[in-house]
Design a protein around this motif. Structure first.
Motif, mmCIF file in Angstrom:
data_model
loop_
_atom_site.group_PDB
_atom_site.id
_atom_site.type_symbol
_atom_site.label_atom_id
_atom_site.label_comp_id
_atom_site.label_asym_id
_atom_site.label_seq_id
_atom_site.Cartn_x
_atom_site.Cartn_y
_atom_site.Cartn_z
ATOM 1 N N LEU A 70 4.627 -27.293 1.988
ATOM 2 C CA LEU A 70 3.328 -26.708 1.617
ATOM 3 C C LEU A 70 2.980 -25.534 2.528
ATOM 4 O O LEU A 70 2.471 -24.505 2.058
ATOM 5 C CB LEU A 70 2.227 -27.774 1.676
ATOM 6 C CG LEU A 70 2.314 -28.888 0.632
ATOM 7 C CD1 LEU A 70 1.248 -29.956 0.907
ATOM 8 C CD2 LEU A 70 2.166 -28.325 -0.773
ATOM 9 N N LEU A 71 3.261 -25.685 3.815
ATOM 10 C CA LEU A 71 3.021 -24.595 4.758
ATOM 11 C C LEU A 71 3.869 -23.387 4.401
ATOM 12 O O LEU A 71 3.382 -22.248 4.414
ATOM 13 C CB LEU A 71 3.324 -25.050 6.187
ATOM 14 C CG LEU A 71 3.218 -23.985 7.273
ATOM 15 C CD1 LEU A 71 1.789 -23.488 7.393
ATOM 16 C CD2 LEU A 71 3.717 -24.525 8.597
ATOM 17 N N LYS A 72 5.125 -23.628 4.061
ATOM 18 C CA LYS A 72 6.027 -22.530 3.703
ATOM 19 C C LYS A 72 5.499 -21.773 2.485
ATOM 20 O O LYS A 72 5.517 -20.540 2.450
ATOM 21 C CB LYS A 72 7.430 -23.061 3.424
ATOM 22 C CG LYS A 72 8.445 -21.980 3.153
ATOM 23 C CD LYS A 72 9.829 -22.566 2.983
ATOM 24 C CE LYS A 72 10.835 -21.477 2.714
ATOM 25 N NZ LYS A 72 12.183 -22.023 2.525
ATOM 26 N N ILE A 73 4.999 -22.508 1.483
ATOM 27 C CA ILE A 73 4.435 -21.860 0.287
ATOM 28 C C ILE A 73 3.245 -20.995 0.669
ATOM 29 O O ILE A 73 3.143 -19.837 0.241
ATOM 30 C CB ILE A 73 4.045 -22.928 -0.757
ATOM 31 C CG1 ILE A 73 5.307 -23.584 -1.333
ATOM 32 C CG2 ILE A 73 3.199 -22.320 -1.872
ATOM 33 C CD1 ILE A 73 5.035 -24.846 -2.131
ATOM 34 N N ASP A 74 2.346 -21.529 1.503
ATOM 35 C CA ASP A 74 1.173 -20.755 1.941
ATOM 36 C C ASP A 74 1.576 -19.523 2.749
ATOM 37 O O ASP A 74 1.029 -18.438 2.575
ATOM 38 C CB ASP A 74 0.233 -21.631 2.779
ATOM 39 C CG ASP A 74 -0.482 -22.689 1.967
ATOM 40 O OD1 ASP A 74 -0.517 -22.567 0.721
ATOM 41 O OD2 ASP A 74 -1.014 -23.636 2.580
ATOM 42 N N VAL A 75 2.564 -19.707 3.635
ATOM 43 C CA VAL A 75 3.013 -18.592 4.481
ATOM 44 C C VAL A 75 3.647 -17.500 3.630
ATOM 45 O O VAL A 75 3.374 -16.306 3.831
ATOM 46 C CB VAL A 75 3.996 -19.107 5.565
ATOM 47 C CG1 VAL A 75 4.697 -17.957 6.263
ATOM 48 C CG2 VAL A 75 3.260 -19.961 6.581
ATOM 49 N N GLN B 262 6.830 -37.222 5.195
ATOM 50 C CA GLN B 262 5.488 -36.630 5.179
ATOM 51 C C GLN B 262 5.485 -35.265 5.870
ATOM 52 O O GLN B 262 4.882 -34.316 5.376
ATOM 53 C CB GLN B 262 4.498 -37.568 5.854
ATOM 54 C CG GLN B 262 3.063 -37.077 5.822
ATOM 55 C CD GLN B 262 2.114 -38.020 6.547
ATOM 56 O OE1 GLN B 262 2.546 -38.898 7.273
ATOM 57 N NE2 GLN B 262 0.829 -37.818 6.352
ATOM 58 N N GLN B 263 6.169 -35.170 7.005
ATOM 59 C CA GLN B 263 6.251 -33.888 7.711
ATOM 60 C C GLN B 263 6.979 -32.847 6.875
ATOM 61 O O GLN B 263 6.567 -31.680 6.840
ATOM 62 C CB GLN B 263 6.961 -34.076 9.055
ATOM 63 C CG GLN B 263 6.163 -34.830 10.079
ATOM 64 C CD GLN B 263 6.980 -35.148 11.317
ATOM 65 O OE1 GLN B 263 8.185 -35.427 11.233
ATOM 66 N NE2 GLN B 263 6.330 -35.120 12.471
ATOM 67 N N ALA B 264 8.052 -33.264 6.193
ATOM 68 C CA ALA B 264 8.809 -32.331 5.348
ATOM 69 C C ALA B 264 7.937 -31.812 4.206
ATOM 70 O O ALA B 264 7.995 -30.619 3.865
ATOM 71 C CB ALA B 264 10.058 -33.014 4.800
ATOM 72 N N GLU B 265 7.133 -32.690 3.610
ATOM 73 C CA GLU B 265 6.218 -32.262 2.542
ATOM 74 C C GLU B 265 5.195 -31.261 3.066
ATOM 75 O O GLU B 265 4.917 -30.246 2.423
ATOM 76 C CB GLU B 265 5.508 -33.479 1.937
ATOM 77 C CG GLU B 265 6.402 -34.367 1.110
ATOM 78 C CD GLU B 265 5.718 -35.661 0.689
ATOM 79 O OE1 GLU B 265 4.502 -35.825 0.940
ATOM 80 O OE2 GLU B 265 6.403 -36.518 0.097
ATOM 81 N N LYS B 266 4.641 -31.550 4.246
ATOM 82 C CA LYS B 266 3.663 -30.630 4.850
ATOM 83 C C LYS B 266 4.303 -29.282 5.189
ATOM 84 O O LYS B 266 3.687 -28.237 5.012
ATOM 85 C CB LYS B 266 3.031 -31.255 6.093
ATOM 86 C CG LYS B 266 2.050 -32.352 5.782
ATOM 87 C CD LYS B 266 1.393 -32.882 7.039
ATOM 88 C CE LYS B 266 0.362 -33.937 6.714
ATOM 89 N NZ LYS B 266 -0.328 -34.427 7.904
ATOM 90 N N MET B 267 5.547 -29.317 5.674
ATOM 91 C CA MET B 267 6.245 -28.066 5.987
ATOM 92 C C MET B 267 6.493 -27.258 4.720
ATOM 93 O O MET B 267 6.395 -26.025 4.732
ATOM 94 C CB MET B 267 7.574 -28.354 6.702
ATOM 95 C CG MET B 267 7.427 -28.796 8.138
ATOM 96 S SD MET B 267 6.618 -27.586 9.202
ATOM 97 C CE MET B 267 7.945 -26.425 9.431
ATOM 98 N N ILE C 6 10.490 -18.658 10.643
ATOM 99 C CA ILE C 6 10.309 -19.721 11.630
ATOM 100 C C ILE C 6 10.121 -21.067 10.924
ATOM 101 O O ILE C 6 10.702 -22.067 11.319
ATOM 102 C CB ILE C 6 9.119 -19.404 12.552
ATOM 103 C CG1 ILE C 6 9.426 -18.150 13.374
ATOM 104 C CG2 ILE C 6 8.813 -20.572 13.474
ATOM 105 C CD1 ILE C 6 8.257 -17.607 14.139
ATOM 106 N N VAL C 7 9.301 -21.072 9.861
ATOM 107 C CA VAL C 7 9.067 -22.310 9.115
ATOM 108 C C VAL C 7 10.377 -22.821 8.511
ATOM 109 O O VAL C 7 10.686 -24.013 8.589
ATOM 110 C CB VAL C 7 7.992 -22.095 8.025
ATOM 111 C CG1 VAL C 7 7.841 -23.329 7.158
ATOM 112 C CG2 VAL C 7 6.655 -21.715 8.650
#
Length: 125
Positions: free
Chosen positions: A98-103, A91-96, A78-79
């Motif tokens: 980081l989220l992808k790495i965590d997920v 900024q949103q792309a960077e956060k996504m 989904i991410v």
């Protein structure tokens, strides 16, 4: 009275567009936005407790969630889908990212636990 006017839609729609001002519609819009903000805050809170029902839907049993997971449908999909198909600011792309790495890390952790469980079950037979 709402009367159908064929391909032109409803007379009600024309009446609303002619009669309603922004002052009439703004409170309704504000209530709608408050409702969705509350809904997404609740979903965020629920995902922090247990992400599986949020991702797969609460109507799926634990077995169906497990089978979807084993079948390859994971939250990182989904991410990635959002990252690739939604126009995001830098900024949103960077956060996504980081989220992808965590997920992905969390998925690897869960997959490892499932593998250990499968090994334990196969050893017991």
């Amino acid at each position: 009275m709402i009367a159908r006017t064929g391909s032109n839609g409803y007379k009600f729609k024309k009446y609303m567009l002619d009669q309603c001002t922004d002052n009439d519609i703004d409170p309704i819009n504000n209530n709608i936005f408050k409702h969705y903000k509350k809904l997404f805050n609740l979903k965020t809170h629920a995902a922090k407790i247990n992400v599986m029902p949020v991702v797969f839907g609460s109507w799926m049993s634990h077995v169906e969630q497990f089978l979807a997971w084993v079948g390859g449908f994971k939250p990182s999909f989904i991410v990635t889908l959002i990252s690739n198909h939604v126009l995001l600011s830098e900024q949103q792309a960077e956060k996504m990212e980081l989220l992808k790495i965590d997920v992905v890390k969390e998925e690897m952790n869960i997959t490892s636990k499932i593998t250990n469980l499968q090994d334990t079950l196969s050893d017991s037979f």
